[in-house]
Motif scaffolding. Structure first.
Motif, mmCIF file in Angstrom:
data_model
loop_
_atom_site.group_PDB
_atom_site.id
_atom_site.type_symbol
_atom_site.label_atom_id
_atom_site.label_comp_id
_atom_site.label_asym_id
_atom_site.label_seq_id
_atom_site.Cartn_x
_atom_site.Cartn_y
_atom_site.Cartn_z
ATOM 1 N N LYS A 54 -3.771 -3.682 -4.381
ATOM 2 C CA LYS A 54 -4.921 -4.297 -3.734
ATOM 3 C C LYS A 54 -4.608 -5.656 -3.142
ATOM 4 C CE LYS A 54 -8.689 -1.989 -6.165
ATOM 5 N NZ LYS A 54 -9.948 -2.181 -6.944
ATOM 6 N N ASN A 55 -3.729 -6.409 -3.793
ATOM 7 C CA ASN A 55 -3.443 -7.766 -3.348
ATOM 8 C C ASN A 55 -1.961 -7.912 -3.023
ATOM 9 O OD1 ASN A 55 -6.153 -8.445 -3.913
ATOM 10 N ND2 ASN A 55 -5.618 -8.903 -6.051
ATOM 11 N N LEU A 56 -1.645 -8.731 -1.985
ATOM 12 C CA LEU A 56 -0.277 -9.005 -1.550
ATOM 13 C C LEU A 56 -0.159 -10.498 -1.260
ATOM 14 C CD1 LEU A 56 2.592 -8.256 -0.511
ATOM 15 C CD2 LEU A 56 1.531 -7.879 1.725
ATOM 16 N N TYR A 77 2.081 -15.923 3.127
ATOM 17 C CA TYR A 77 1.117 -14.889 3.524
ATOM 18 C C TYR A 77 0.376 -14.451 2.271
ATOM 19 C CZ TYR A 77 -0.814 -10.572 5.471
ATOM 20 O OH TYR A 77 -1.667 -9.569 5.902
ATOM 21 N N GLU A 78 -0.936 -14.166 2.435
ATOM 22 C CA GLU A 78 -1.730 -13.687 1.296
ATOM 23 C C GLU A 78 -2.806 -12.743 1.839
ATOM 24 O OE1 GLU A 78 -3.962 -15.438 -2.680
ATOM 25 O OE2 GLU A 78 -3.615 -16.742 -0.960
ATOM 26 N N SER A 79 -2.902 -11.584 1.203
ATOM 27 C CA SER A 79 -3.889 -10.579 1.633
ATOM 28 C C SER A 79 -4.572 -10.032 0.396
ATOM 29 C CB SER A 79 -3.224 -9.452 2.415
ATOM 30 O OG SER A 79 -4.147 -8.430 2.699
ATOM 31 N N ILE A 80 -5.919 -10.035 0.405
ATOM 32 C CA ILE A 80 -6.695 -9.501 -0.717
ATOM 33 C C ILE A 80 -7.362 -8.226 -0.236
ATOM 34 C CG2 ILE A 80 -8.599 -9.935 -2.311
ATOM 35 C CD1 ILE A 80 -8.015 -12.899 -2.056
ATOM 36 N N GLY A 81 -7.085 -7.184 -0.922
ATOM 37 C CA GLY A 81 -7.634 -5.894 -0.551
ATOM 38 C C GLY A 81 -6.666 -5.067 0.255
ATOM 39 N N MET A 82 -5.820 -5.688 1.057
ATOM 40 C CA MET A 82 -4.810 -5.009 1.855
ATOM 41 C C MET A 82 -5.420 -3.937 2.742
ATOM 42 S SD MET A 82 -1.666 -4.620 -0.851
ATOM 43 C CE MET A 82 -0.639 -3.879 0.409
ATOM 44 N N THR A 83 -6.649 -4.153 3.117
ATOM 45 C CA THR A 83 -7.297 -3.138 3.936
ATOM 46 C C THR A 83 -7.054 -3.366 5.410
ATOM 47 O OG1 THR A 83 -9.316 -4.460 3.858
ATOM 48 C CG2 THR A 83 -9.081 -2.687 2.210
ATOM 49 N N VAL A 84 -7.217 -4.607 5.845
ATOM 50 C CA VAL A 84 -7.000 -4.921 7.259
ATOM 51 C C VAL A 84 -6.022 -6.083 7.327
ATOM 52 C CG1 VAL A 84 -8.081 -5.524 9.458
ATOM 53 C CG2 VAL A 84 -9.364 -4.200 7.767
ATOM 54 N N ARG A 119 4.751 -10.468 -3.844
ATOM 55 C CA ARG A 119 3.948 -10.279 -5.057
ATOM 56 C C ARG A 119 2.833 -9.294 -4.763
ATOM 57 N NH1 ARG A 119 4.136 -10.825 -10.544
ATOM 58 N NH2 ARG A 119 2.269 -11.801 -11.404
ATOM 59 N N MET A 120 2.815 -8.175 -5.553
ATOM 60 C CA MET A 120 1.796 -7.149 -5.356
ATOM 61 C C MET A 120 1.124 -6.869 -6.689
ATOM 62 S SD MET A 120 3.693 -4.512 -2.726
ATOM 63 C CE MET A 120 2.138 -3.706 -2.325
ATOM 64 N N THR A 121 -0.213 -6.672 -6.642
ATOM 65 C CA THR A 121 -1.001 -6.339 -7.834
ATOM 66 C C THR A 121 -1.860 -5.131 -7.516
ATOM 67 O OG1 THR A 121 -2.768 -7.854 -7.195
ATOM 68 C CG2 THR A 121 -1.032 -8.726 -8.637
ATOM 69 N N THR A 124 -5.762 -2.123 -11.484
ATOM 70 C CA THR A 124 -5.795 -2.131 -12.946
ATOM 71 C C THR A 124 -5.123 -3.354 -13.530
ATOM 72 O OG1 THR A 124 -3.780 -0.844 -13.053
ATOM 73 C CG2 THR A 124 -5.850 0.382 -13.025
ATOM 74 N N GLY A 125 -4.629 -4.231 -12.686
ATOM 75 C CA GLY A 125 -3.972 -5.439 -13.177
ATOM 76 C C GLY A 125 -2.461 -5.346 -13.265
ATOM 77 N N SER A 126 -1.889 -4.248 -12.859
ATOM 78 C CA SER A 126 -0.428 -4.114 -12.849
ATOM 79 C C SER A 126 0.146 -5.010 -11.754
ATOM 80 C CB SER A 126 -0.036 -2.661 -12.599
ATOM 81 O OG SER A 126 1.361 -2.550 -12.521
ATOM 82 N N LYS A 127 1.214 -5.757 -12.106
ATOM 83 C CA LYS A 127 1.780 -6.738 -11.183
ATOM 84 C C LYS A 127 3.277 -6.498 -10.996
ATOM 85 C CE LYS A 127 -1.496 -10.247 -12.823
ATOM 86 N NZ LYS A 127 -1.618 -11.605 -13.413
#
Length: 672
Positions: A54-56, A77-84, A119-121, A124-127
């Motif tokens: 979900k997060n990058l 760079y930071e992306s939350i949701g990685m949708t767009v 960094r990817m999460t 479920t909280g897996s990192k």
């Protein structure tokens, strides 16, 4: 820079117990230069329980904080949701939430060089933190030129120029040139995968030996621009055989058989360098320098010579003919003997032959052991001797030169002779050491049996050439001789003397024994001298007594007595009980006339013994004792006395009469 292979990284920080479900694929190192761009191909897989990332976050120069249990660094760079995914500054995420994690950095800066953290999460909280290395230089690096390991003339080769760089936002081209002359270049190919990021250009080339040593360059340029970014230059190494090989005669003509002829082999080009030379035909030539030979003693039938210069290939030059005048050839020695083996006394004939000569006018000579012997074709021995054995050569010469035959060894068999015994050490040996006796002989065949004899002509039953005496004794001193025999006869050596010296220990014992004997003789000699002096003195006294017209007598003691115990007086006299092995002398004065008459007292009183102050008449008393010889005395001893001889002399006894003790003393008067 070099081409990177596929890499599968499973390294990173494990944020939760199910972190093993992350897997990334991307180039290990990506190269670029300031002003260009970096395209990072990246793929990932996530095998969680229907969970998706979900997060990058992209970190630059990151590190891990143990206290906060999190990463720190510059966030590019930071992306939350990685949708767009949307571009953020110079960084653009080109991936998705399923498998693509590719990134684009444009333009890239020199300070971007280092580690880049992805960094990817998950929901479920897996990192997971994935590391990507960037190598960004100030200027464009030169491309790499790949050449075949072996480029040979007239053989097609494919040359490759490549660079560890490819970015669609920054197009480049690679161009070839030879000695600054542009070569036709194929369209470069690019590779932009998770394993390889590169740009390549290939050149098909037919090299000639004339291309060897020339510069071949691959230039890096930006497409659509005239500027040169970088270049790589290599020197062509075209393998080819030696070129334009020729054989040159350096001697003047004509050439005579036996002359030394120098030939040289030359060429114009060779790659690799010439490592050896070949000459035809083979012969007695000597290489003075690489490519230069001296034909020693050119043969009479010499054929044309040619040479080849060789590296991994050989190139032959054109043959050169030699016109040779020659000396006699095929010289050899023929042996004529009526027996299969030559023994001393046999007749032997040696003859010198040759196969050809030009001119035919020849002379013959003989050498023995390298020394001139005689002239003539034949060498005969009516009765050969051992001294005739040796190595023989015959020589045949004409006006051109001289030829010598191979050595012929002439062996003469004979019985042993000149035997002698050599002793080591030759100047004598000390007892206890080792002495070696060797039976030296002159025989052919060598002596097969030896016999040894000592100075008594006794066979020592020793059949070896060497007789060892270890340890050697004084008794081994003497003359030795030996006999030697082979199947032709026997001979005997003259005797040789072995001298064995006393050792230092033996000499010390002998000296000690001699000193002991001397020490024993010295007291006896001293006693003899003492007795001799005593005897001479007695003889002198006897002479004086006889000349004085006196009386001499011996007193004989018939038996040995002890001194009387009573105090009764005893005859007048003197006795020295201390003297045992010596000469004692005493002078007794007797009264003379009326004043010197003895008193009425006992003879043993002090008055009777006191001498007169004025006397003419004396008694001389001497005692010579000799142990266990006699039993004479003239006085009564006070102690038990050993057997001895006593002598007394009375001179001028005076007018009185001396009473005699008949039971003890007998008087014997001697007159002369």
């Amino acid at each position: 820079m070099h081409l990177l292979g596929p890499l599968f990284l499973l390294l990173g920080y494990l944020a939760s117990s199910d972190s093993q479900v992350w897997k990334f694929e991307h180039p290990k190192i990506l190269y670029a230069w300031e002003g260009s761009c970096i395209w990072i191909p990246c793929r990932y897989t996530f095998t969680g329980n229907r969970d998706t990332p979900k997060n990058l976050t992209v970190y630059q120069h990151y590190n891990y904080d143990d206290k906060a249990k999190n990463y720190n660094g510059t966030i590019l760079y930071e992306s939350i949701g990685m949708t767009v995914p949307v571009p953020q500054g110079r960084v653009q995420f080109l991936g998705d939430s399923r498998s693509n994690c590719s990134l684009l950095i444009h333009p890239v800066k020199a300070q971007d060089s280092g580690n880049l953290g992805l960094r990817m999460t998950s929901g479920t909280g897996s990192k997971w933190m994935q590391n990507i290395d960037l190598n960004v230089s100030k200027t464009a690096p030169p491309p790499h030129v790949e050449l075949p390991s072996d480029i040979q003339e007239n053989q097609k080769v494919i040359l490759t120029c490549w660079l560890d760089f490819s970015c669609p936002e920054y197009q480049i081209k690679l161009q070839w040139s030879l000695e600054d002359s542009e070569l036709p270049t194929d369209v470069p190919s690019t590779s932009l995968t998770t394993t390889t990021v590169s740009t390549r250009s290939q050149l098909t080339f037919w090299p000639q030996w004339t291309h060897h040593g020339k510069n071949l360059a691959c230039q890096l340029r930006k497409d659509g621009a005239d500027g040169l970014l970088s270049r790589e230059t290599v020197r062509l190494d075209v393998k080819h055989s030696p070129k334009e090989v020729t054989t040159v005669i350096q001697n003047p003509t004509p050439i005579r058989e036996g002359d030394n002829v120098t030939l040289s082999c030359s060429y114009t080009s060779s790659n690799p360098r010439v490592t050896r030379y070949q000459w035809m035909p083979q012969g007695s030539w000597k290489e003075l320098l690489p490519g230069v030979v001296m034909i020693q003693r050119v043969p009479w039938n010499a054929v044309p010579f040619t040479c080849a210069a060789c590296n991994q290939w050989c190139s032959w030059g054109r043959p050169v003919s030699l016109q040779v005048q020659y000396a006699p050839k095929g010289v050899e020695i023929l042996l004529f003997s009526p027996h299969s083996e030559i023994q001393s006394g046999h007749s032997v004939l040696l003859q010198c032959n040759f196969s050809s000569s030009h001119p035919m006018d020849v002379r013959f000579f003989w050498k023995k052991n390298g020394t001139f012997l005689k002239e003539g074709r034949k060498l005969s021995f009516d009765s050969i001797s051992p001294e005739d054995a040796g190595t023989y050569n015959c020589l045949v010469n004409n006006s051109i030169g001289q030829s010598m035959s191979e050595a012929r060894v002439l062996q003469v068999l004979y019985a042993p002779r000149r035997l002698r015994v050599s002793i080591s050490p030759n100047d004598g040996v000390t007892e206890g050491k080792k002495a070696v006796l060797t039976c030296e002989s002159d025989a052919n065949p060598p002596v097969s049996h030896y016999t040894w004899f000592d100075w008594n002509n006794q066979n020592l039953h020793h059949d070896h050439q060497t007789l060892r005496l270890d340890p050697v004794k004084i008794q081994h001193s003497g003359a030795y001789r030996c006999k030697g025999s082979n199947h032709l006869g026997v001979d005997q050596s003259p005797p040789s003397t072995l001298t064995v010296y006393y050792s230092a220990q033996t000499i010390s014992r002998q000296v000690a024994l001699g000193l002991g004997v001397c020490l024993a003789i010295i007291p006896l000699a001293f006693l003899g001298v003492k007795l001799h002096h005593s005897w001479k003195r007695i003889q002198s006294q006897q002479g004086l007594q006889e000349n004085s017209s006196g009386q001499s007598f011996f007193v004989r003691n018939k038996k040995i007595r002890r001194a009387p115990v009573s105090d009764s007086p005893h005859p007048m006299g003197c006795y020295n009980p201390v003297v045992e092995d010596s000469i004692s002398y005493a002078a007794l004065h007797f009264p003379s006339g009326e004043h010197d008459a003895p008193r009425t007292g006992g003879a043993g009183t002090p008055e009777a013994r006191r001498p007169s102050l004025h006397r003419d008449n004396t008694v001389t008393y001497s005692v010579v004792q000799k142990h266990q010889v006699g039993d004479y005395e003239n006085v009564t001893p006070r102690v038990l006395e050993d057997d001895g001889l006593h002598y007394s002399e009375l001179v001028h006894l005076g007018f009185g009469e001396r009473p005699l003790r008949q039971e003890e003393v007998e008087y014997v008067t001697l007159k002369r």
